[in-house]
Motif scaffolding. Sequence first.
Motif, mmCIF file in Angstrom:
data_model
loop_
_atom_site.group_PDB
_atom_site.id
_atom_site.type_symbol
_atom_site.label_atom_id
_atom_site.label_comp_id
_atom_site.label_asym_id
_atom_site.label_seq_id
_atom_site.Cartn_x
_atom_site.Cartn_y
_atom_site.Cartn_z
ATOM 1 N N MET A 185 -9.197 -6.132 4.436
ATOM 2 C CA MET A 185 -10.352 -6.148 3.551
ATOM 3 C C MET A 185 -11.526 -5.466 4.162
ATOM 4 O O MET A 185 -12.332 -4.793 3.496
ATOM 5 N N TRP A 221 -11.292 -1.837 3.653
ATOM 6 C CA TRP A 221 -11.831 -1.445 2.459
ATOM 7 C C TRP A 221 -13.261 -1.334 2.186
ATOM 8 O O TRP A 221 -13.956 -0.626 1.518
ATOM 9 N N TYR A 249 -5.163 3.158 -2.696
ATOM 10 C CA TYR A 249 -5.576 1.913 -3.275
ATOM 11 C C TYR A 249 -7.011 1.527 -2.651
ATOM 12 O O TYR A 249 -7.135 1.562 -1.624
ATOM 13 N N ARG A 250 -7.956 0.869 -3.774
ATOM 14 C CA ARG A 250 -9.098 0.325 -3.476
ATOM 15 C C ARG A 250 -9.411 -0.604 -4.350
ATOM 16 O O ARG A 250 -8.706 -0.820 -5.392
ATOM 17 N N PRO A 251 -9.777 -1.779 -3.760
ATOM 18 C CA PRO A 251 -10.255 -2.935 -4.538
ATOM 19 C C PRO A 251 -11.159 -2.774 -5.766
ATOM 20 O O PRO A 251 -11.775 -1.819 -5.633
ATOM 21 N N ASN A 253 -5.949 -9.526 -3.789
ATOM 22 C CA ASN A 253 -7.466 -9.388 -3.510
ATOM 23 C C ASN A 253 -8.332 -10.091 -4.242
ATOM 24 O O ASN A 253 -9.370 -10.529 -3.759
ATOM 25 N N LEU A 297 0.618 -1.290 -0.074
ATOM 26 C CA LEU A 297 -0.052 -0.081 0.004
ATOM 27 C C LEU A 297 0.903 1.412 -0.013
ATOM 28 O O LEU A 297 0.682 2.090 -0.580
ATOM 29 N N VAL A 322 -5.355 1.602 5.254
ATOM 30 C CA VAL A 322 -6.572 1.884 4.185
ATOM 31 C C VAL A 322 -7.027 3.340 3.993
ATOM 32 O O VAL A 322 -6.929 3.966 2.890
ATOM 33 N N VAL A 353 -15.169 -6.490 -4.978
ATOM 34 C CA VAL A 353 -16.153 -6.203 -3.858
ATOM 35 C C VAL A 353 -17.214 -6.975 -4.100
ATOM 36 O O VAL A 353 -17.604 -7.492 -3.175
#
Length: 264
Positions: A185, A188, A214-216, A148, A126, A209, A221
Motif C-alpha cells: 500500500m 501505491w 493496478y491502482r487502488p 484494499n 497483481l 507496484v 486512497v
Amino acid sequence: DYDFTLAGLSLLLYAFGDQPDLLYPETVDHIVDVLMTQEGGTPKIYTPRLLGFPLRDTENHILMTEGSRYLKNRWKALHGNSDPKYDNVANGLEAWLVAYLEGMARAGFHEYNSRPYIGNTLTALLNLEAFTGEPVRVAARRVLDRANWEYAVGSLSLRRFSPFRRQARRSVDTDLDGDYHTGVMKAWMGLAGVDDLYIRKGEHQALWVPLTSYRPSDAVVAWIQEKPAPYFVKVGHGHDGSPEIYSGGPGYLITAGGVADDWA
C-alpha cells in the motif's frame, strides 16, 4: 515453495520479455521453456500426498502456481505456439481461474490478515490483473478492490494491527508497521503523491507496484489518508468464524473480533 519464484519470473517475463534490450531473447526462452515449469490446463490444488492423504494447498500457493501456469500458456499462445494445451480458454484453465477468483471476491481471503502470506497473495493477484485476458483481469481486480477497501477501513495512517488468521505465533508481534499489505500500500500511495513513506516489511513485494497496472480507487486512497466520518464495519468470515469489527473515524480506530476456525 518454487511458486514464489514462478510469480517473480512471470513478472519479469511480461514486464520485459518483449524488450530485447532489457531481457535477451535467449533469456526469455529459458524462462518460459525451462524455469516456468507449470503449463497446460489442469490446476494443481493439492500438495504432494502426506501419509497417503491429499492435502489441499493454501490460497497464496494456488494463486502463484495457477497464475504462472496461465501466464506461461498465454505467452506461448501469443508468440505463435498453436498447441491446444496452451489455449487457456480451450483447456478450461481460464474458466477455472475466474471461478476461483470470483469465490474469493464473494467470501474474501481464507488466509486473511496472514503474515507474510498476504504479500504473496497480492503479488499473484497483481500479475493476474496486469497480464491476463479480460475475464481473469476483471475477476482479479474485484479481489484486489475488496482487499484494499478492507485495508482502508482496518488501518489508520498506514498503521495496521489486525487479528491473525494463520501462524498464531506471530500474534505477539505488536508492530503497527509490520503488515505486508502495508508495504504494498505504501508503494501505491507513493505513486499517488504521498512523500516520505518508508517500507519496512515486504519491500520485494512492493516492487510489483511500479511494474503492474493496478491502482487502488480514489475512494480507497482518500479513506487511507483520512477517515472522513465515523463508521462501524463488520467483515464476515463464514458461518463458523467471528467477524472482524472496525469502528473508526477522524483520528481514531478500534478493532476487535476475527476469531478463526482452527483447521488451517
